[in-house]
Design a protein around this motif. Sequence first.
Motif, PDB file in Angstrom:
ATOM      1  N   SER A 229     -90.191   5.358 -15.938  1.00  0.00           N
ATOM      2  CA  SER A 229     -90.479   6.048 -17.202  1.00  0.00           C
ATOM      3  C   SER A 229     -91.945   6.442 -17.297  1.00  0.00           C
ATOM      4  O   SER A 229     -92.278   7.518 -17.811  1.00  0.00           O
ATOM      5  CB  SER A 229     -90.088   5.149 -18.383  1.00  0.00           C
ATOM      6  OG  SER A 229     -88.717   4.823 -18.352  1.00  0.00           O
ATOM      7  N   VAL A 230     -92.845   5.590 -16.807  1.00  0.00           N
ATOM      8  CA  VAL A 230     -94.270   5.921 -16.824  1.00  0.00           C
ATOM      9  C   VAL A 230     -94.562   7.111 -15.921  1.00  0.00           C
ATOM     10  O   VAL A 230     -95.269   8.064 -16.307  1.00  0.00           O
ATOM     11  CB  VAL A 230     -95.105   4.695 -16.408  1.00  0.00           C
ATOM     12  CG1 VAL A 230     -96.570   5.066 -16.240  1.00  0.00           C
ATOM     13  CG2 VAL A 230     -94.962   3.585 -17.444  1.00  0.00           C
ATOM     14  N   LEU A 231     -94.029   7.100 -14.700  1.00  0.00           N
ATOM     15  CA  LEU A 231     -94.232   8.236 -13.804  1.00  0.00           C
ATOM     16  C   LEU A 231     -93.578   9.503 -14.351  1.00  0.00           C
ATOM     17  O   LEU A 231     -94.103  10.611 -14.176  1.00  0.00           O
ATOM     18  CB  LEU A 231     -93.667   7.907 -12.420  1.00  0.00           C
ATOM     19  CG  LEU A 231     -94.339   6.741 -11.675  1.00  0.00           C
ATOM     20  CD1 LEU A 231     -93.614   6.478 -10.352  1.00  0.00           C
ATOM     21  CD2 LEU A 231     -95.806   7.035 -11.425  1.00  0.00           C
ATOM     22  N   GLN A 232     -92.446   9.349 -14.995  1.00  0.00           N
ATOM     23  CA  GLN A 232     -91.772  10.496 -15.591  1.00  0.00           C
ATOM     24  C   GLN A 232     -92.633  11.140 -16.678  1.00  0.00           C
ATOM     25  O   GLN A 232     -92.750  12.366 -16.748  1.00  0.00           O
ATOM     26  CB  GLN A 232     -90.432  10.047 -16.179  1.00  0.00           C
ATOM     27  CG  GLN A 232     -89.672  11.134 -16.905  1.00  0.00           C
ATOM     28  CD  GLN A 232     -88.427  10.611 -17.602  1.00  0.00           C
ATOM     29  OE1 GLN A 232     -88.137   9.410 -17.559  1.00  0.00           O
ATOM     30  NE2 GLN A 232     -87.690  11.496 -18.241  1.00  0.00           N
ATOM     31  N   PHE A 233     -93.261  10.329 -17.514  1.00  0.00           N
ATOM     32  CA  PHE A 233     -94.126  10.872 -18.566  1.00  0.00           C
ATOM     33  C   PHE A 233     -95.382  11.489 -17.972  1.00  0.00           C
ATOM     34  O   PHE A 233     -95.854  12.534 -18.441  1.00  0.00           O
ATOM     35  CB  PHE A 233     -94.496   9.755 -19.539  1.00  0.00           C
ATOM     36  CG  PHE A 233     -95.448  10.191 -20.618  1.00  0.00           C
ATOM     37  CD1 PHE A 233     -94.990  10.856 -21.741  1.00  0.00           C
ATOM     38  CD2 PHE A 233     -96.805   9.942 -20.505  1.00  0.00           C
ATOM     39  CE1 PHE A 233     -95.871  11.266 -22.730  1.00  0.00           C
ATOM     40  CE2 PHE A 233     -97.686  10.344 -21.487  1.00  0.00           C
ATOM     41  CZ  PHE A 233     -97.212  11.008 -22.606  1.00  0.00           C
ATOM     42  N   ALA A 234     -95.933  10.861 -16.930  1.00  0.00           N
ATOM     43  CA  ALA A 234     -97.163  11.387 -16.343  1.00  0.00           C
ATOM     44  C   ALA A 234     -96.955  12.756 -15.707  1.00  0.00           C
ATOM     45  O   ALA A 234     -97.856  13.606 -15.730  1.00  0.00           O
ATOM     46  CB  ALA A 234     -97.711  10.402 -15.308  1.00  0.00           C
ATOM     47  N   GLU A 235     -95.763  13.000 -15.144  1.00  0.00           N
ATOM     48  CA  GLU A 235     -95.502  14.266 -14.458  1.00  0.00           C
ATOM     49  C   GLU A 235     -94.669  15.224 -15.288  1.00  0.00           C
ATOM     50  O   GLU A 235     -94.391  16.345 -14.840  1.00  0.00           O
ATOM     51  CB  GLU A 235     -94.810  13.990 -13.119  1.00  0.00           C
ATOM     52  CG  GLU A 235     -95.637  13.134 -12.177  1.00  0.00           C
ATOM     53  CD  GLU A 235     -94.969  12.950 -10.830  1.00  0.00           C
ATOM     54  OE1 GLU A 235     -93.971  13.670 -10.570  1.00  0.00           O
ATOM     55  OE2 GLU A 235     -95.432  12.119 -10.036  1.00  0.00           O
ATOM     56  N   GLY A 236     -94.234  14.805 -16.492  1.00  0.00           N
ATOM     57  CA  GLY A 236     -93.459  15.696 -17.349  1.00  0.00           C
ATOM     58  C   GLY A 236     -92.087  16.020 -16.792  1.00  0.00           C
ATOM     59  O   GLY A 236     -91.645  17.174 -16.823  1.00  0.00           O
ATOM     60  N   LEU A 237     -91.377  15.030 -16.281  1.00  0.00           N
ATOM     61  CA  LEU A 237     -90.061  15.227 -15.679  1.00  0.00           C
ATOM     62  C   LEU A 237     -88.962  14.925 -16.674  1.00  0.00           C
ATOM     63  O   LEU A 237     -89.126  14.116 -17.588  1.00  0.00           O
ATOM     64  CB  LEU A 237     -89.892  14.336 -14.441  1.00  0.00           C
ATOM     65  CG  LEU A 237     -90.954  14.461 -13.344  1.00  0.00           C
ATOM     66  CD1 LEU A 237     -90.656  13.470 -12.225  1.00  0.00           C
ATOM     67  CD2 LEU A 237     -91.013  15.878 -12.810  1.00  0.00           C
ATOM     68  N   THR A 238     -87.827  15.554 -16.490  1.00  0.00           N
ATOM     69  CA  THR A 238     -86.637  15.212 -17.252  1.00  0.00           C
ATOM     70  C   THR A 238     -85.983  13.977 -16.645  1.00  0.00           C
ATOM     71  O   THR A 238     -86.373  13.502 -15.566  1.00  0.00           O
ATOM     72  CB  THR A 238     -85.654  16.383 -17.264  1.00  0.00           C
ATOM     73  OG1 THR A 238     -85.219  16.642 -15.921  1.00  0.00           O
ATOM     74  CG2 THR A 238     -86.311  17.641 -17.826  1.00  0.00           C
ATOM     75  N   ASP A 239     -84.974  13.452 -17.320  1.00  0.00           N
ATOM     76  CA  ASP A 239     -84.287  12.271 -16.791  1.00  0.00           C
ATOM     77  C   ASP A 239     -83.621  12.581 -15.445  1.00  0.00           C
ATOM     78  O   ASP A 239     -83.672  11.761 -14.509  1.00  0.00           O
ATOM     79  CB  ASP A 239     -83.234  11.793 -17.796  1.00  0.00           C
ATOM     80  CG  ASP A 239     -83.860  11.167 -19.030  1.00  0.00           C
ATOM     81  OD1 ASP A 239     -85.089  10.934 -19.008  1.00  0.00           O
ATOM     82  OD2 ASP A 239     -83.142  10.914 -20.017  1.00  0.00           O
TER      83      ASP A 239
ATOM     84  N   GLN B 176     -84.516  14.892 -13.256  1.00  0.00           N
ATOM     85  CA  GLN B 176     -85.556  15.072 -12.243  1.00  0.00           C
ATOM     86  C   GLN B 176     -86.170  13.744 -11.835  1.00  0.00           C
ATOM     87  O   GLN B 176     -86.492  13.532 -10.653  1.00  0.00           O
ATOM     88  CB  GLN B 176     -86.635  16.013 -12.767  1.00  0.00           C
ATOM     89  CG  GLN B 176     -86.179  17.450 -12.936  1.00  0.00           C
ATOM     90  CD  GLN B 176     -87.219  18.313 -13.625  1.00  0.00           C
ATOM     91  OE1 GLN B 176     -88.125  17.798 -14.285  1.00  0.00           O
ATOM     92  NE2 GLN B 176     -87.097  19.619 -13.482  1.00  0.00           N
ATOM     93  N   ALA B 177     -86.356  12.830 -12.798  1.00  0.00           N
ATOM     94  CA  ALA B 177     -86.909  11.517 -12.468  1.00  0.00           C
ATOM     95  C   ALA B 177     -85.952  10.720 -11.583  1.00  0.00           C
ATOM     96  O   ALA B 177     -86.384  10.047 -10.624  1.00  0.00           O
ATOM     97  CB  ALA B 177     -87.216  10.749 -13.749  1.00  0.00           C
ATOM     98  N   ALA B 178     -84.650  10.792 -11.877  1.00  0.00           N
ATOM     99  CA  ALA B 178     -83.682  10.082 -11.035  1.00  0.00           C
ATOM    100  C   ALA B 178     -83.634  10.682  -9.636  1.00  0.00           C
ATOM    101  O   ALA B 178     -83.513   9.955  -8.631  1.00  0.00           O
ATOM    102  CB  ALA B 178     -82.298  10.120 -11.691  1.00  0.00           C
ATOM    103  N   ASP B 179     -83.744  12.003  -9.529  1.00  0.00           N
ATOM    104  CA  ASP B 179     -83.776  12.630  -8.207  1.00  0.00           C
ATOM    105  C   ASP B 179     -85.040  12.245  -7.442  1.00  0.00           C
ATOM    106  O   ASP B 179     -85.009  12.105  -6.207  1.00  0.00           O
ATOM    107  CB  ASP B 179     -83.705  14.146  -8.357  1.00  0.00           C
ATOM    108  CG  ASP B 179     -82.351  14.617  -8.871  1.00  0.00           C
ATOM    109  OD1 ASP B 179     -81.378  13.834  -8.762  1.00  0.00           O
ATOM    110  OD2 ASP B 179     -82.272  15.745  -9.399  1.00  0.00           O
TER     111      ASP B 179
END
Length: 589
Positions: A66-76, A78-81
Motif C-alpha cells: 500500500s505504501v509503494l502503491q501510494f508513492a507511485e500512484g498505482l491502482t489496486d 496495477q499494484a497487484a501486477d
Amino acid sequence: MSLRPIPVPPVPEATARVARAVFRKGCLAMRVRDELGPLFCDEQFASAFPHRGGPALSPGQLAMVSVLQFAEGLTDRQAADAVRSRIDVKYCLGLELDDPGFNFSVLSEFRDRLIVHGLEEQVLDIMLERLSGLGLLRAGGRQRTDATHVLAAVRAVNRMEFVGETMRAALEALAATVPDWLADIAGQHPVWAKRYGARCDSYRMPKGDNAREEWARTVGEDGFALLEAAHAPTAPRWLREIPAVQVLRTAWVQQYHRDSEGVRWREGKDLPPGRIRILSPYDVQARYSVKRGAGWVGYKVHFSKVCEPDAPHVITNVATTDATVQDTEMTDQIHQSLQKRELLPAEHLVHCGYTSASLLVQARDDYHVNLLGPLRQGRFKVPAGASVRRSRLCMGSGLARHERNEAPVGRGDLQVASNHRSFDVPQVCHRLPDQVASLGQRGGTVAGGAAAAVPDPRRRRGVRHPFVAVLLVAASAVVGSAQSFAAIGQWAANAPQHALARLGRPRRRGTRRTGRAECRDNPPGHRHGLPRRPGRSDRSRSRRLGLAGHRRQGRSRLAARDHARRPYPCRDDGRWPDRQPAEGSRQDE
C-alpha cells in the motif's frame, strides 16, 4: 480470516542477485528495504483479525504494498501486477522470483479492515516512528499543510435522479432481503417494476417543467408508501433497520413536504444545509463543496509534510473530512495530531483557509508554533475584555486610515472596510509598525539600530529620506501584504502619521485631502504630489503628464525643467526645506 503471524523473511539470494544486476544504482523500493529494513510486521495488525478462520495474507506485506502503491500512484490492479512482475517490489517484500502474488481485491479488503478496526493511521505512525528513530525526522523546523479534494465513487446526479435512484436502491435491497414481502407490496403498485426497473437517468425522464414536477411528486408518493409498509405493525421490525430503508427515510425528509395538501418538493430555504444533505444513496457521507471555483462531491483530505531543504519531504499527518468542513476547523486538530506524534514544527506554513486571529494566537501560546499564512477576509472575534487598539482601515485602493485608542472591547470592535464590506482584524495587525521599528531602534530612536548597519547604496544627490526609515517603511508594507514596489509606495503614502513617525520617517507637512488622495506641498512637477483638480479624472490628468511627472505644454513644463536643474536638498532630519514654488509654475488649488 484469522492471522497467523510469520516473521519478515530476508531477501532471497536469487532475488537480490537479479535485482542488483538490473538496478545497479538502486531504486525507490530497493532503497526502502536497504535503508529502513522491514517496516511492518504481522503483529502490529493483529487486532484487526479474529482468532478463528482460515489463514490470511501477511498484513505486513499488504501494508508495504500500500505504501509503494501510494508513492507511485498505482491502482489496486496495477499494484497487484507489480508484486507479480517487478523485481524491485519482490526485493522490497522479500519474495522469491516465482512468487505468484495475490489478487488485486485483497488490497481494498485490507484497507476496509483497517478502517473498521480504527487502524487507518497505523501504517503512517509506524513509518514516522522508524524515520524518527533513524534521525531522519524530528520536531521543529518547517512544515506546510494544504488540502485537496477527494472525489466520491458515485455518479453526480440532480435532485430528480437522486430521489429516483434512492427509491430504486431501497427496492433492490428489499428484493434481496425479503423477496416475498416485497412481492406483496409490489403487487399493489404494478407500475413500480417499469418505473424503477432501470437506472434513473435524465434521458429517460419526462420533458417539460410541469411533467418533471409531476414525476417527482409521484416518486415521493411511492417512497412514502414503501416507508409506511416497512413501518407497519404487521411488517418485521428489522426491515426498518436496513441501511437502504434508513437512507430512503432520511432522503425523503430532506427532499419532500408531506401535509394535508399532499406531497410536494422542498424549495429554496426549506432544503437542509449542504453539510447534512445526502447526495447519493450509495455514499451517504459524500457532500458537495466548492473550493477555488471548483465544485465536487466527495471528501477533503489535509496533508502536512516537512519542507526543510536538508530533510526528506515526508508526510507527517493526514486528516480526511467531508467536503463541507472548513479548513479553519482543522488547524487545531492538525496541531494536536502533530503534538501527539512529537513532530510539532517551529514554523507552520498554511494558506488563508487555515488562519484566523484566534488561531494565530492559539498556535503560539498552546503549541509554540509560528503559524504563517495570509489572513482571509472575514469576521474575526475578539475575546471579551481584551485591551486592543481600535482601528479603522479603508482598503479599497490600498489606503489605510488609522484612528487608534486603547479600549476594552467585547466583540467586533476592530473593523475593516473592504469594498463596502466590514470585517474584523486581529490586534497583531496594528502592532506591525512597532515590531518592525524595533529592528532599527536603540534607546527609543531609529538611528543606531540593526537597520542602521546596512550601507546606503543611494547617491547623495536627490536623497530625501533617511535610508533606515526607507527600509523600515518597506518592511512594514511587505508585512502588511504589499507585493510590489507600487504597493509599498502606496502603503507609505497613505500610512497614518503616528506609524510613519514610529518608523523614523518625518511627518508630512501641509497635508490636505482631495477625494481619496493625500496631497502635499511637493516641489513643482512632482508627479505623486500633484493634487486632484476638481471635475477632472485621473485619466485625463495622466495624459497631460510626462514621464518625469511634469506637464508637456505651457509654462508648467518650463517650471518643471527649471526644478529638475535645481533639485531641492534634503536636510539631516529628512524634511523638505522651506522653499517657494518656482516662478511660473501652476499649482492646483
